[in-house]
Design a protein around this motif. Structure first.
Motif, mmCIF file in Angstrom:
data_model
loop_
_atom_site.group_PDB
_atom_site.id
_atom_site.type_symbol
_atom_site.label_atom_id
_atom_site.label_comp_id
_atom_site.label_asym_id
_atom_site.label_seq_id
_atom_site.Cartn_x
_atom_site.Cartn_y
_atom_site.Cartn_z
ATOM 1 N N LEU A 276 30.790 48.675 31.909
ATOM 2 C CA LEU A 276 30.543 49.848 32.747
ATOM 3 C C LEU A 276 31.474 51.016 32.463
ATOM 4 C CD1 LEU A 276 30.008 47.997 36.144
ATOM 5 C CD2 LEU A 276 28.246 48.988 34.662
ATOM 6 N N GLY A 277 32.561 50.771 31.724
ATOM 7 C CA GLY A 277 33.550 51.821 31.519
ATOM 8 C C GLY A 277 34.356 52.087 32.777
ATOM 9 N N TRP A 278 34.527 51.053 33.614
ATOM 10 C CA TRP A 278 35.241 51.201 34.879
ATOM 11 C C TRP A 278 36.715 50.865 34.716
ATOM 12 C CZ3 TRP A 278 32.021 49.212 39.628
ATOM 13 C CH2 TRP A 278 30.853 49.978 39.733
ATOM 14 N N THR A 279 37.474 51.120 35.773
ATOM 15 C CA THR A 279 38.922 50.938 35.803
ATOM 16 C C THR A 279 39.284 49.684 36.585
ATOM 17 O OG1 THR A 279 39.207 53.330 35.774
ATOM 18 C CG2 THR A 279 41.066 52.043 36.565
ATOM 19 N N VAL A 280 40.249 48.944 36.073
ATOM 20 C CA VAL A 280 40.782 47.788 36.798
ATOM 21 C C VAL A 280 41.716 48.310 37.879
ATOM 22 C CG1 VAL A 280 42.193 45.701 36.616
ATOM 23 C CG2 VAL A 280 40.607 46.309 34.762
ATOM 24 N N VAL A 281 41.460 47.915 39.139
ATOM 25 C CA VAL A 281 42.343 48.336 40.236
ATOM 26 C C VAL A 281 43.140 47.172 40.816
ATOM 27 C CG1 VAL A 281 40.996 50.383 40.837
ATOM 28 C CG2 VAL A 281 40.486 48.212 41.964
ATOM 29 N N ASN A 282 42.765 45.940 40.483
ATOM 30 C CA ASN A 282 43.523 44.762 40.901
ATOM 31 C C ASN A 282 43.287 43.685 39.849
ATOM 32 O OD1 ASN A 282 44.911 42.726 42.196
ATOM 33 N ND2 ASN A 282 43.362 42.393 43.777
ATOM 34 N N ASP A 283 44.359 43.303 39.159
ATOM 35 C CA ASP A 283 44.196 42.318 38.087
ATOM 36 C C ASP A 283 44.703 40.937 38.482
ATOM 37 O OD1 ASP A 283 46.910 42.763 38.009
ATOM 38 O OD2 ASP A 283 46.976 43.316 35.899
ATOM 39 N N ASP A 284 44.620 40.622 39.758
ATOM 40 C CA ASP A 284 45.001 39.308 40.261
ATOM 41 C C ASP A 284 44.045 38.248 39.706
ATOM 42 O OD1 ASP A 284 44.528 37.114 42.562
ATOM 43 O OD2 ASP A 284 46.583 37.871 42.693
ATOM 44 N N ALA A 285 44.581 37.107 39.322
ATOM 45 C CA ALA A 285 43.769 36.044 38.703
ATOM 46 C C ALA A 285 42.734 35.455 39.658
ATOM 47 C CB ALA A 285 44.673 34.935 38.177
ATOM 48 N N GLU A 286 42.947 35.585 40.957
ATOM 49 C CA GLU A 286 42.003 35.033 41.941
ATOM 50 C C GLU A 286 41.034 36.077 42.482
ATOM 51 O OE1 GLU A 286 41.919 31.679 42.562
ATOM 52 O OE2 GLU A 286 43.429 31.641 40.981
ATOM 53 N N GLU A 287 41.435 37.343 42.494
ATOM 54 C CA GLU A 287 40.606 38.438 43.010
ATOM 55 C C GLU A 287 40.792 39.654 42.111
ATOM 56 O OE1 GLU A 287 41.376 39.206 47.123
ATOM 57 O OE2 GLU A 287 40.493 37.314 47.748
ATOM 58 N N PHE A 288 39.948 39.780 41.123
ATOM 59 C CA PHE A 288 40.027 40.834 40.114
ATOM 60 C C PHE A 288 39.036 41.929 40.493
ATOM 61 C CE2 PHE A 288 39.248 42.831 36.048
ATOM 62 C CZ PHE A 288 40.470 42.761 35.398
ATOM 63 N N GLU A 289 39.508 43.172 40.649
ATOM 64 C CA GLU A 289 38.624 44.242 41.116
ATOM 65 C C GLU A 289 38.570 45.394 40.128
ATOM 66 O OE1 GLU A 289 37.819 47.176 44.939
ATOM 67 O OE2 GLU A 289 39.620 45.928 44.915
ATOM 68 N N ILE A 290 37.341 45.919 39.946
ATOM 69 C CA ILE A 290 37.132 47.116 39.133
ATOM 70 C C ILE A 290 36.373 48.139 39.973
ATOM 71 C CG2 ILE A 290 37.163 45.813 36.982
ATOM 72 C CD1 ILE A 290 34.096 46.146 36.844
ATOM 73 N N ARG A 291 36.580 49.416 39.615
ATOM 74 C CA ARG A 291 35.882 50.519 40.285
ATOM 75 C C ARG A 291 35.538 51.597 39.255
ATOM 76 N NH1 ARG A 291 39.534 51.713 45.673
ATOM 77 N NH2 ARG A 291 39.329 49.652 46.599
ATOM 78 N N PRO A 292 34.614 52.491 39.609
ATOM 79 C CA PRO A 292 34.303 53.601 38.700
ATOM 80 C C PRO A 292 35.540 54.453 38.394
ATOM 81 C CG PRO A 292 32.672 53.471 40.455
ATOM 82 C CD PRO A 292 33.766 52.501 40.799
ATOM 83 N N ALA A 293 36.410 54.611 39.366
ATOM 84 C CA ALA A 293 37.706 55.282 39.255
ATOM 85 C C ALA A 293 38.559 54.682 40.372
ATOM 86 C CB ALA A 293 37.570 56.791 39.427
ATOM 87 N N PRO A 294 39.883 54.773 40.271
ATOM 88 C CA PRO A 294 40.724 54.121 41.282
ATOM 89 C C PRO A 294 40.387 54.478 42.724
ATOM 90 C CG PRO A 294 42.072 54.854 39.455
ATOM 91 C CD PRO A 294 40.676 55.394 39.210
ATOM 92 N N ASP A 295 39.939 55.702 42.964
ATOM 93 C CA ASP A 295 39.663 56.150 44.331
ATOM 94 C C ASP A 295 38.173 56.259 44.642
ATOM 95 O OD1 ASP A 295 39.264 58.240 42.588
ATOM 96 O OD2 ASP A 295 40.189 59.747 43.875
ATOM 97 N N ARG A 296 37.308 55.657 43.792
ATOM 98 C CA ARG A 296 35.859 55.724 44.013
ATOM 99 C C ARG A 296 35.301 54.360 44.379
ATOM 100 N NH1 ARG A 296 32.447 57.937 39.538
ATOM 101 N NH2 ARG A 296 30.846 57.282 40.998
ATOM 102 N N LEU A 297 34.388 54.358 45.306
ATOM 103 C CA LEU A 297 33.703 53.146 45.741
ATOM 104 C C LEU A 297 32.213 53.297 45.454
ATOM 105 C CD1 LEU A 297 35.416 52.717 49.219
ATOM 106 C CD2 LEU A 297 35.901 51.438 47.134
ATOM 107 N N PRO A 298 31.459 52.209 45.437
ATOM 108 C CA PRO A 298 31.905 50.834 45.601
ATOM 109 C C PRO A 298 32.464 50.259 44.305
ATOM 110 C CG PRO A 298 29.534 50.874 45.369
ATOM 111 C CD PRO A 298 29.996 52.316 45.372
#
Length: 117
Positions: free
Chosen positions: A26-48
């Protein structure tokens, strides 16, 4: 309305690997790289965003919820995603204008035809 769509949660055997795959796709940004809960977003301040969480069980049936994407060039985008490690998936769709793919852990998603097609 007081509800804000925060994220879609995706069960994963390996949240980091699957999350990194989707970040590339998707070309998205990693905002949390925790091994149990890894989160990506379109940009750090964009949802969902997409939140990948570790679960012990594997995927066993077709997803009840899936993502649809509409690219500028369906053929090129399908080729790019296959090159990243997606694979074609058959969920009983038959001949359609969209292409069903699965990510590296088998989660189905659709690449719709282009608006210009």
């Amino acid at each position: 309305m007081s509800l804000v769509w925060e994220q879609v949660v995706v069960d994963a055997a390996d949240p980091v690997a699957l999350g990194r795959w989707w970040a590339r796709a998707l070309g998205w940004t990693v905002v949390n790289d925790d091994a149990e809960e890894f989160e990506i977003r379109p940009a750090p301040d964009r949802l969902p965003g997409l939140l990948f969480i570790r679960v012990p069980e594997g995927k066993s049936v077709k997803n009840r919820l899936h993502l649809d994407f509409r690219p500028d060039d369906q053929r090129a985008e399908v080729a790019r995603l296959l090159g990243l490690g997606a694979r074609h998936a058959d969920v009983g769709q038959g001949e359609q204008t969209w292409v069903v793919l699965a990510d590296p852990e088998g989660n189905e998603f659709c690449v719709l035809r282009s608006h210009t097609a």
